[in-house]
Design an enzyme around this catalytic site. Structure first.
Site, mmCIF file in Angstrom:
data_model
loop_
_atom_site.group_PDB
_atom_site.id
_atom_site.type_symbol
_atom_site.label_atom_id
_atom_site.label_comp_id
_atom_site.label_asym_id
_atom_site.label_seq_id
_atom_site.Cartn_x
_atom_site.Cartn_y
_atom_site.Cartn_z
ATOM 1 N N ASN A 8 0.864 -1.186 0.000
ATOM 2 C CA ASN A 8 0.000 0.000 0.000
ATOM 3 C C ASN A 8 0.899 1.234 0.000
ATOM 4 O OD1 ASN A 8 -1.861 1.985 0.366
ATOM 5 N ND2 ASN A 8 -2.472 1.370 2.448
ATOM 6 N N HIS A 86 -10.000 1.093 4.450
ATOM 7 C CA HIS A 86 -8.751 1.363 5.168
ATOM 8 C C HIS A 86 -9.017 2.404 6.259
ATOM 9 C CE1 HIS A 86 -4.714 2.575 6.147
ATOM 10 N NE2 HIS A 86 -4.301 1.458 5.573
ATOM 11 N N GLU A 154 -6.195 -5.103 10.294
ATOM 12 C CA GLU A 154 -5.244 -4.019 10.524
ATOM 13 C C GLU A 154 -5.636 -3.232 11.777
ATOM 14 O OE1 GLU A 154 -3.371 -3.316 6.506
ATOM 15 O OE2 GLU A 154 -4.696 -1.645 6.938
ATOM 16 N N SER A 192 2.452 -1.928 10.523
ATOM 17 C CA SER A 192 3.861 -1.908 10.925
ATOM 18 C C SER A 192 4.632 -3.180 10.576
ATOM 19 C CB SER A 192 4.005 -1.585 12.416
ATOM 20 O OG SER A 192 3.602 -0.253 12.658
ATOM 21 N N GLY A 213 2.565 -0.996 4.414
ATOM 22 C CA GLY A 213 2.556 0.414 4.042
ATOM 23 C C GLY A 213 3.972 0.939 3.896
HETATM 24 P P1 PGA Z 1 2.130 0.554 7.747
HETATM 25 O O1 PGA Z 1 0.714 0.664 7.018
HETATM 26 O O2 PGA Z 1 2.764 -0.724 7.234
HETATM 27 O O3 PGA Z 1 2.857 1.778 7.352
HETATM 28 O O4 PGA Z 1 1.851 0.450 9.211
HETATM 29 C C1 PGA Z 1 -0.080 -0.474 6.824
HETATM 30 C C2 PGA Z 1 -1.376 -0.074 6.182
HETATM 31 O O5 PGA Z 1 -1.833 1.050 6.398
HETATM 32 O O6 PGA Z 1 -1.973 -0.850 5.440
#
Ligand code: PGA
Length: 231
Positions: A8, A86, A154, A192, A213
């Site tokens: 993403n 999301h 998530e 994360s 992300g």
């Molecule tokens: P992140 O985002 O890996 O930066 O925590 C994950 C996401 O929002 O799908």
């Protein structure tokens, strides 16, 4: 089966140079993950042979909706997946479960695969209300829908914070989500995921992949994540 890797890319890439470098660096890995680039760069990714999804779609089918993107146009461009629900969009656009339900129907009507993102906030996590919240999000989002979708778990408090639930917690939640679908659904984990924690997270046996992300914006981190998740 190999775990799905979803990148993403949010709004992290903002110049043509950023995009060119990224596409060049990941050229050998392009069939190993699904990229969700900023919409303006979708065509570049697709023309370079990347498997793509987009980060959001309109609730509308077509017409006078300034700044919006229809499911039909996404399908026509050659994308295959759509992130829906999301937490960043739930928050910034006041996106309700009812709107999410409409978007999922829109996506399915054009044979796009929706990735429904669900997750609890920190308060709900601390009060042990995670399963209750997830169940409500799922029931509302999937009202009158019986086609196949993918779910990404998530936790809101894990996105972009460097924090993750324990492997035991994720295993339990993923199992709970799957049980609501008679175990006939793919469930991903996002929040994360990084090159530092992928070896540990990859030990979770009941997840079908990762939605990544920030770490996915760094080609070397993404390569390491793919290498671990695909072994
Ligand atoms: P992140 O985002 O890996 O930066 O925590 C994950 C996401 O929002 O799908």
């Amino acid at each position: 089966m190999k775990k799905l890797i979803l990148a993403n890319l949010k709004m992290y890439q903002n110049t043509k140079i950023d995009v060119s470098n990224y596409l060049n660096d990941l050229n050998k890995e392009k069939d190993k993950f699904i990229a969700f680039p900023p919409i303006i760069y979708l065509d570049r990714f697709i023309q370079n042979g990347y498997i793509c999804g987009i980060q959001n779609i309109s609730i509308h089918k077509e017409g006078p909706h300034t700044g919006e993107t229809s499911a039909l146009s996404i399908k026509d461009m050659g994308a295959k997946y759509i992130l829906i629900g999301h937490s960043e969009i739930r928050q910034s656009n006041n996106e309700t479960d009812d709107l999410i339900n409409i978007k999922i129907k829109n996506a399915l009507n054009h044979d796009l695969i929706p990735i429904l993102c669900i997750g609890e906030n920190l308060e709900a996590y601390n009060q042990n209300q995670t399963k209750e919240i997830l169940k409500t999000q799922i029931i509302n989002a999937l009202k009158d829908i019986d086609k196949e979708i993918i779910i990404s778990y998530e936790p809101v408090w894990a996105i972009g914070t460097g924090k993750t639930p324990t492997n035991e917690e994720i295993t339990d939640i993923v199992n709970y989500i799957k049980s609501l679908f008679n175990y006939k659904i793919k469930v991903l984990y996002g929040g994360s995921v990084s090159e530092e924690n992928i070896e540990k997270l990859n030990q979770i046996t009941n997840i079908d992949g990762f939605l990544i992300g920030k770490a996915a914006t760094n080609p070397n981190s993404l390569k390491k994540i793919i290498e671990v998740a695909h072994t």
